[in-house]
Design a protein around this motif. Structure first.
Motif, PDB file in Angstrom:
ATOM      1  N   LEU A   1       0.817  -1.059   0.118  1.00 20.89           N
ATOM      2  CA  LEU A   1      -0.039  -0.056   0.071  1.00 20.89           C
ATOM      3  C   LEU A   1       0.835   1.276  -0.013  1.00 20.89           C
ATOM      4  O   LEU A   1       0.388   2.099  -0.956  1.00 20.89           O
TER       5      LEU A   1
ATOM      6  N   LEU B   1     -16.145   2.586   2.640  1.00 21.01           N
ATOM      7  CA  LEU B   1     -14.719   2.090   2.682  1.00 21.01           C
ATOM      8  C   LEU B   1     -14.727   0.601   2.189  1.00 21.01           C
ATOM      9  O   LEU B   1     -13.747   0.466   1.462  1.00 21.01           O
TER      10      LEU B   1
ATOM     11  N   PHE C   1     -12.629   0.156  -1.662  1.00 24.54           N
ATOM     12  CA  PHE C   1     -11.277  -0.386  -1.742  1.00 24.54           C
ATOM     13  C   PHE C   1     -11.224  -1.803  -1.727  1.00 24.54           C
ATOM     14  O   PHE C   1     -12.214  -2.569  -0.843  1.00 24.54           O
TER      15      PHE C   1
ATOM     16  N   ARG D   1      -7.552  -2.627   2.782  1.00 17.21           N
ATOM     17  CA  ARG D   1      -7.000  -1.682   3.534  1.00 17.21           C
ATOM     18  C   ARG D   1      -6.511  -1.912   4.802  1.00 17.21           C
ATOM     19  O   ARG D   1      -6.794  -2.846   5.390  1.00 17.21           O
TER      20      ARG D   1
ATOM     21  N   GLU E   1      -5.283   0.198   8.498  1.00 18.08           N
ATOM     22  CA  GLU E   1      -5.582   1.434   9.385  1.00 18.08           C
ATOM     23  C   GLU E   1      -4.317   1.650  10.191  1.00 18.08           C
ATOM     24  O   GLU E   1      -4.003   0.807  10.930  1.00 18.08           O
TER      25      GLU E   1
ATOM     26  N   GLY F   1      -6.010   2.492   1.438  1.00 19.31           N
ATOM     27  CA  GLY F   1      -6.683   1.348   0.794  1.00 19.31           C
ATOM     28  C   GLY F   1      -6.224   1.328  -0.648  1.00 19.31           C
ATOM     29  O   GLY F   1      -5.835   2.235  -1.340  1.00 19.31           O
ATOM     30  N   ARG F   2      -6.790   0.188  -1.075  1.00 18.26           N
ATOM     31  CA  ARG F   2      -6.093  -0.158  -2.502  1.00 18.26           C
ATOM     32  C   ARG F   2      -7.688  -0.323  -3.333  1.00 18.26           C
ATOM     33  O   ARG F   2      -8.634  -0.754  -3.085  1.00 18.26           O
TER      34      ARG F   2
ATOM     35  N   THR G   1      -2.973   2.872  -4.688  1.00 17.71           N
ATOM     36  CA  THR G   1      -3.142   3.264  -3.024  1.00 17.71           C
ATOM     37  C   THR G   1      -3.819   4.522  -3.116  1.00 17.71           C
ATOM     38  O   THR G   1      -3.248   5.450  -3.610  1.00 17.71           O
TER      39      THR G   1
END
Length: 445
Positions: free
Chosen positions: A220, A265, A269, A272, A274, A292-293, A299
């Motif tokens: 990421l 989210l 994505f 992801r 965090e 996130g991808r 990313t």
């Protein structure tokens, strides 16, 4: 009990291969820089016991397809302590990372600076901090995986100074080692779990998940999207149309079934990770921040309010996220949804004003593109601090207001029953925001 893994076993836990750096070191001269009696013999015994020549092993390796520089500590070698040669090796590793444009992964297990070398050992902390700062300025990510123990200067430089800090379960983590704390100190305060709870560690990862988790993080952090990214599609509740009035817009945004940030989210994505905490002692569960991808494999960083009043720790965590993404050249998506900043005494004691100011500054000075989507309530400055200037969008079931209608009615000395009328007057509906030039558009499902 310390981490039973050697420095090389820790490397093998995360990396598919490893090539050690050529150190080119001279043999230890006598009893070291301050002539500590018996230091040469202790150093020689540590080398014989561990098979290493110093307390750190450095080199390059591959973690889930990402080439990295690795710095791994050997705790069995004089407690993983930092001496002059330890610092020189870690500095050389950082120099190599900058030369080859590689991320740095640190695997600390250390008791701190080496007493046998006196102030010459302590000065290594300044040198290591400088190397880490130079790597940060070069736009290269640094990830630490805290082993047991991670204390003293090793924690306060290479550990806590990393962009993302992971930790093994139940690792001892703290600036004060076990032998120098107050006798009545609660040992639970010096654990990875406590550091996570107070915003200093991003995640605790079991050993059998470490390689995969670290690989996700590295993937990421090294594959930024090209921005600015478009806002997500709306996930509005079925049947939600344009609000006919301000009071209806507020009702839509406060509906219990209205999609919140986690749903956005999840939809936006493919995976992801965090970050957690503001690095100042606080965590706000109502502010989700991380990376996130996208479906194309690139990313985007995200900071998302989850519908609660945002606390100072939440604003500081978001500012941390924006600045990290800016250094790494990763575009940012923010999801705005809060009734406003937390206004209780605890929030004021924790610095609500300075925290909001810091987030405003981080957003205003970011060099990467920012995109914001208003997904629910936009309550005053606590919401605006997270909004991208000139690139804010809105969902149909949202509103943005200079102040919450109820608070506006109170300030105007109106009755609570008049808050609906006040909401109409504030022109807070998505279509009003579009007419006023506050948002660029209203996204569709």
């Amino acid at each position: 009990m310390s981490d039973p893994r050697t420095a090389r076993e820790a490397i093998a836990l995360v990396a598919d291969d490893f090539t050690e750096l050529p150190y080119g070191e001279e043999p230890l001269a006598g009893d070291g820089p301050i002539g500590w009696p018996g230091y040469a013999d202790a150093h020689a015994r540590a080398a014989e016991r561990t098979g290493e020549t110093e307390s750190v092993v450095c080199g390059t390796g591959t973690v889930c397809g990402v080439r990295v520089v690795l710095i791994s500590f050997e705790f069995r070698f004089l407690g993983g302590s930092l001496g002059e040669r330890t610092g020189a090796r870690a500095a050389a590793a950082h120099e190599l990372a900058r030369a080859r444009r590689l991320p740095v992964v640190v695997l600390p297990a250390t008791g701190g600076s080496r007493m046998h070398e006196g102030m010459r050992a302590l000065l290594q902390l300044q040198y290591l901090a400088r190397e880490s700062a130079l790597t940060r300025a070069a736009g290269l990510p640094q990830v630490a995986v805290l082993r047991n123990p991670t204390t003293g200067g090793g924690w306060a430089t290479l550990g806590a100074g990393s962009d993302v800090v992971l930790a093994l379960p139940e690792a001892q983590v703290g600036f004060a080692g076990s032998r120098v704390r107050p006798q009545d100190a609660d040992p639970a305060a010096y654990t990875a779990e406590a550091q996570l709870a107070h915003g200093h560690v991003d995640a605790i990862v079991p050993p059998d998940e470490l390689r995969t988790t670290l690989g996700r993080w590295l993937g990421l952090l090294t594959r930024p999207a090209e921005g600015p990214v478009p806002p997500p599609h709306a996930l509005s509740a079925p049947g939600t149309g344009p609000a006919a009035s301000g009071r209806e817009a507020v009702a839509h945004a406060r509906h219990p079934d209205r999609p919140r940030a986690p749903a956005y989210l999840d939809a936006h994505f493919t995976l992801r990770e965090e970050i957690s905490g503001d690095r100042c002692g606080g965590v706000d569960p109502g502010m989700r921040c991380g990376f996130g991808r996208l479906p194309d494999g690139r990313t985007v960083a995200f900071a998302a309010q989850c519908g609660t009043a945002t606390r100072p720790a939440g604003f500081r965590t978001a500012a941390r996220l924006v600045r990290l993404a800016d250094r790494l050249g990763i575009p940012v998506l923010t999801l705005v949804d809060t009734p406003g900043a937390a206004n209780d005494p605890a929030a004021e004691y924790a610095g609500a004003g300075p925290a909001i100011a810091d987030l405003f500054a981080a957003v205003a000075t970011a060099g990467v593109p920012l995109t914001s989507l208003l997904v629910g309530e936009g309550g005053s400055g606590g919401a605006l601090a997270l909004a991208a200037p000139d690139n804010l969008w809105a969902t149909p079931d949202s509103y943005f207001s200079v102040i919450a209608p109820e608070l506006a009615a109170s300030i105007l000395k109106r009755t609570p029953e008049e808050s609906d009328t006040t909401a109409d007057q504030l022109r807070l509906r998505p279509q009003d925001l579009l007419d006023l030039g506050v948002v660029r558009g209203i996204v569709k499902p």
